[in-house]
Design a protein around this motif. Structure first.
Motif, PDB file in Angstrom:
ATOM      1  N   MET A 178       0.946  -1.100  -0.069  1.00 40.18           N
ATOM      2  CA  MET A 178      -0.052  -0.133   0.000  1.00 40.18           C
ATOM      3  C   MET A 178       0.868   1.286   0.014  1.00 40.18           C
ATOM      4  SD  MET A 178      -2.899  -1.461  -0.096  1.00 40.18           S
ATOM      5  CE  MET A 178      -2.028  -2.580  -0.826  1.00 40.18           C
ATOM      6  N   ARG A 179       2.024   1.234   0.737  1.00 35.78           N
ATOM      7  CA  ARG A 179       2.962   2.372   0.840  1.00 35.78           C
ATOM      8  C   ARG A 179       3.448   2.461  -0.544  1.00 35.78           C
ATOM      9  NH1 ARG A 179       3.636   0.151   6.121  1.00 35.78           N
ATOM     10  NH2 ARG A 179       5.640  -0.896   5.347  1.00 35.78           N
ATOM     11  N   ARG A 182       1.151   4.261  -2.826  1.00 30.86           N
ATOM     12  CA  ARG A 182       1.080   5.658  -2.729  1.00 30.86           C
ATOM     13  C   ARG A 182       2.301   6.312  -3.347  1.00 30.86           C
ATOM     14  NH1 ARG A 182      -0.872   3.794   2.368  1.00 30.86           N
ATOM     15  NH2 ARG A 182       0.933   4.212   3.558  1.00 30.86           N
ATOM     16  N   ARG A 183       3.473   5.972  -2.943  1.00 34.73           N
ATOM     17  CA  ARG A 183       4.727   6.204  -3.282  1.00 34.73           C
ATOM     18  C   ARG A 183       4.594   6.453  -4.881  1.00 34.73           C
ATOM     19  NH1 ARG A 183       8.947   5.366  -5.968  1.00 34.73           N
ATOM     20  NH2 ARG A 183       8.480   3.131  -6.481  1.00 34.73           N
ATOM     21  N   GLU A 185       2.157   6.799  -6.768  1.00 30.99           N
ATOM     22  CA  GLU A 185       1.013   8.005  -7.089  1.00 30.99           C
ATOM     23  C   GLU A 185       1.883   9.401  -7.055  1.00 30.99           C
ATOM     24  OE1 GLU A 185      -3.101   9.897  -5.781  1.00 30.99           O
ATOM     25  OE2 GLU A 185      -2.783   7.949  -5.234  1.00 30.99           O
ATOM     26  N   ARG A 186       2.551   9.561  -5.868  1.00 28.54           N
ATOM     27  CA  ARG A 186       3.351  10.845  -5.924  1.00 28.54           C
ATOM     28  C   ARG A 186       4.309  10.974  -6.926  1.00 28.54           C
ATOM     29  NH1 ARG A 186       3.287   8.770  -0.342  1.00 28.54           N
ATOM     30  NH2 ARG A 186       5.604   8.146  -0.511  1.00 28.54           N
ATOM     31  N   ILE A 289      -3.181   2.354  -8.847  1.00 30.53           N
ATOM     32  CA  ILE A 289      -3.233   3.307  -8.244  1.00 30.53           C
ATOM     33  C   ILE A 289      -4.846   4.006  -8.240  1.00 30.53           C
ATOM     34  CG2 ILE A 289      -3.222   6.089  -8.466  1.00 30.53           C
ATOM     35  CD1 ILE A 289      -0.291   5.134  -9.489  1.00 30.53           C
ATOM     36  N   TYR A 292      -6.668   1.675  -5.373  1.00 27.34           N
ATOM     37  CA  TYR A 292      -6.450   2.001  -4.153  1.00 27.34           C
ATOM     38  C   TYR A 292      -7.220   3.406  -3.752  1.00 27.34           C
ATOM     39  CZ  TYR A 292      -3.859   4.249  -0.129  1.00 27.34           C
ATOM     40  OH  TYR A 292      -3.556   4.773   1.181  1.00 27.34           O
ATOM     41  N   ASN A 293      -7.356   4.151  -4.866  1.00 32.49           N
ATOM     42  CA  ASN A 293      -8.102   5.291  -4.644  1.00 32.49           C
ATOM     43  C   ASN A 293      -9.740   5.155  -4.426  1.00 32.49           C
ATOM     44  OD1 ASN A 293      -6.807   8.426  -4.867  1.00 32.49           O
ATOM     45  ND2 ASN A 293      -5.619   6.829  -5.999  1.00 32.49           N
ATOM     46  N   THR A 296     -10.119   3.448  -0.878  1.00 23.73           N
ATOM     47  CA  THR A 296      -9.756   4.428   0.205  1.00 23.73           C
ATOM     48  C   THR A 296     -11.178   5.271   0.237  1.00 23.73           C
ATOM     49  OG1 THR A 296      -7.564   4.577  -0.100  1.00 23.73           O
ATOM     50  CG2 THR A 296      -8.647   6.370   0.914  1.00 23.73           C
TER      51      THR A 296
END
Length: 334
Positions: A178-179, A182-183, A185-186, A289, A292-293, A296
């Protein structure tokens, strides 16, 4: 209790109010059981040779059960067989028998199986596919049919169906993955103009991309058939009108690259058909990604379950190890 057989399109439309009313009274109701799904399917993709055989059960003029079946013909070893099977030969991840939760499920199923047994001269075989273990019908039918000496039952595991309890997502998810999502996506946002639309309105431009991506990914894509595309497009509008459409997508520099077409109700999300552009490099992970969104977004809004539906794709187990099983039942005469 009275039994009524719906064996024509004309009769089918006469039961709309009964069907819609029963939807609100079914335990473990799934979007696939809705009138909108049945009507859209029958009008667009039901094979011309299939004959409706929808069994309706009534108690004092109130519909308390629906068993949505059809008759089909199939050639096996040069012999034609008349097979009684579920209305939905395509499109649904779960089938069941829709029963009013106020009534004892076992007793209703027993009546239905007795009725099918009493009319066995009209069929050579009964096939019931995609019965999910979470809802219990598979086990009750197995027990009931075992008491008929003249019938033989074959039960086969079909496919697992992973799902997430969104209340306890972090208990089952691979948090390092999961981390990493997020990485990524950034990092993606540093290189592109990224826009993520969750729970979007149905959009024809995005829809056209959706069918394009699906056909690019699958040589045997169902969207190569106009009647199938019409079915899903009509269904999307019906579900959107009921606030039951889950339509989300991700764009890079205003170019759509990942899309989810699915459904929702007050308790869960149906992760039905996700697609992404084959032109995008895999290491960008646009599908992950977007997923994940979506998860969430709905977790934050109190949705209790995210259903990955059929299939054991590896990415699903980054999120969960909770699974159930779809079974196929075949009933033959001894």
């Amino acid at each position: 209790m009275d039994v009524k057989i719906i064996d024509s399109i004309e009769k089918f439309y006469l039961i709309k109010d009964d069907w819609v009313s029963l939807e609100k009274r079914v335990d473990d109701f799934q979007i696939f059981y809705s009138w909108d799904w049945a009507e859209s399917y029958i009008n667009n993709v039901l094979d011309s040779g299939d004959k409706l055989f929808i069994i309706m059960i009534y108690e004092k003029n109130t519909c308390i059960g629906i068993f949505p079946l059809i008759f089909i013909e199939r050639e096996i070893e040069l012999k034609k067989y008349k097979i009684l099977t579920y209305l939905y030969r395509y499109s649904v991840d779960y089938n069941d028998i829709y029963i009013d939760k106020k009534y004892n499920k076992y007793s209703i199923l027993k009546k239905l199986m007795n009725f099918i047994h009493e009319n066995s001269k009209y069929w050579d075989m009964v096939e019931l596919k995609c019965l999910n273990s979470r809802y219990g019908t598979i086990y009750l039918i197995q027990d009931i049919i075992s008491k008929f000496p003249s019938l033989n039952l074959i039960s086969e595991q079909n496919v697992i169906t992973p799902y997430i309890n969104l209340v306890h997502t972090n208990d089952k998810a691979n948090l390092s993955n999961m981390r990493e999502i997020r990485r990524k996506e950034r990092k993606l946002r540093k290189s592109f103009g990224v826009d993520i639309k969750i729970n979007s309105e149905f959009n024809l431009e995005v829809w056209n991309k959706f069918t394009e991506f699906h056909k690019d990914t699958w040589n045997d894509s169902m969207f190569k058939y106009n009647e199938v595309e019409n079915f899903y497009k009509i269904l999307a509008k019906k579900m959107e009108n009921k606030n039951c459409l889950e339509f989300s997508y991700l764009t890079l520099d205003n170019e759509c690259v990942a899309i989810h077409y699915g459904f929702k109700d007050e308790n869960k999300i149906y992760y039905y058909i996700p697609v992404y552009s084959k032109k995008i490099k895999k290491n960008l992970s646009v599908g992950s990604i977007l997923l994940y969104n979506i998860i969430t977004y709905y977790k934050e809004r109190g949705i209790k379950e995210f259903d990955f539906m059929r299939g054991n794709e590896a990415y699903k187990f980054d999120w969960t190890d909770s699974v159930s099983m779809n079974y196929d039942l075949t009933i033959n005469k001894n």
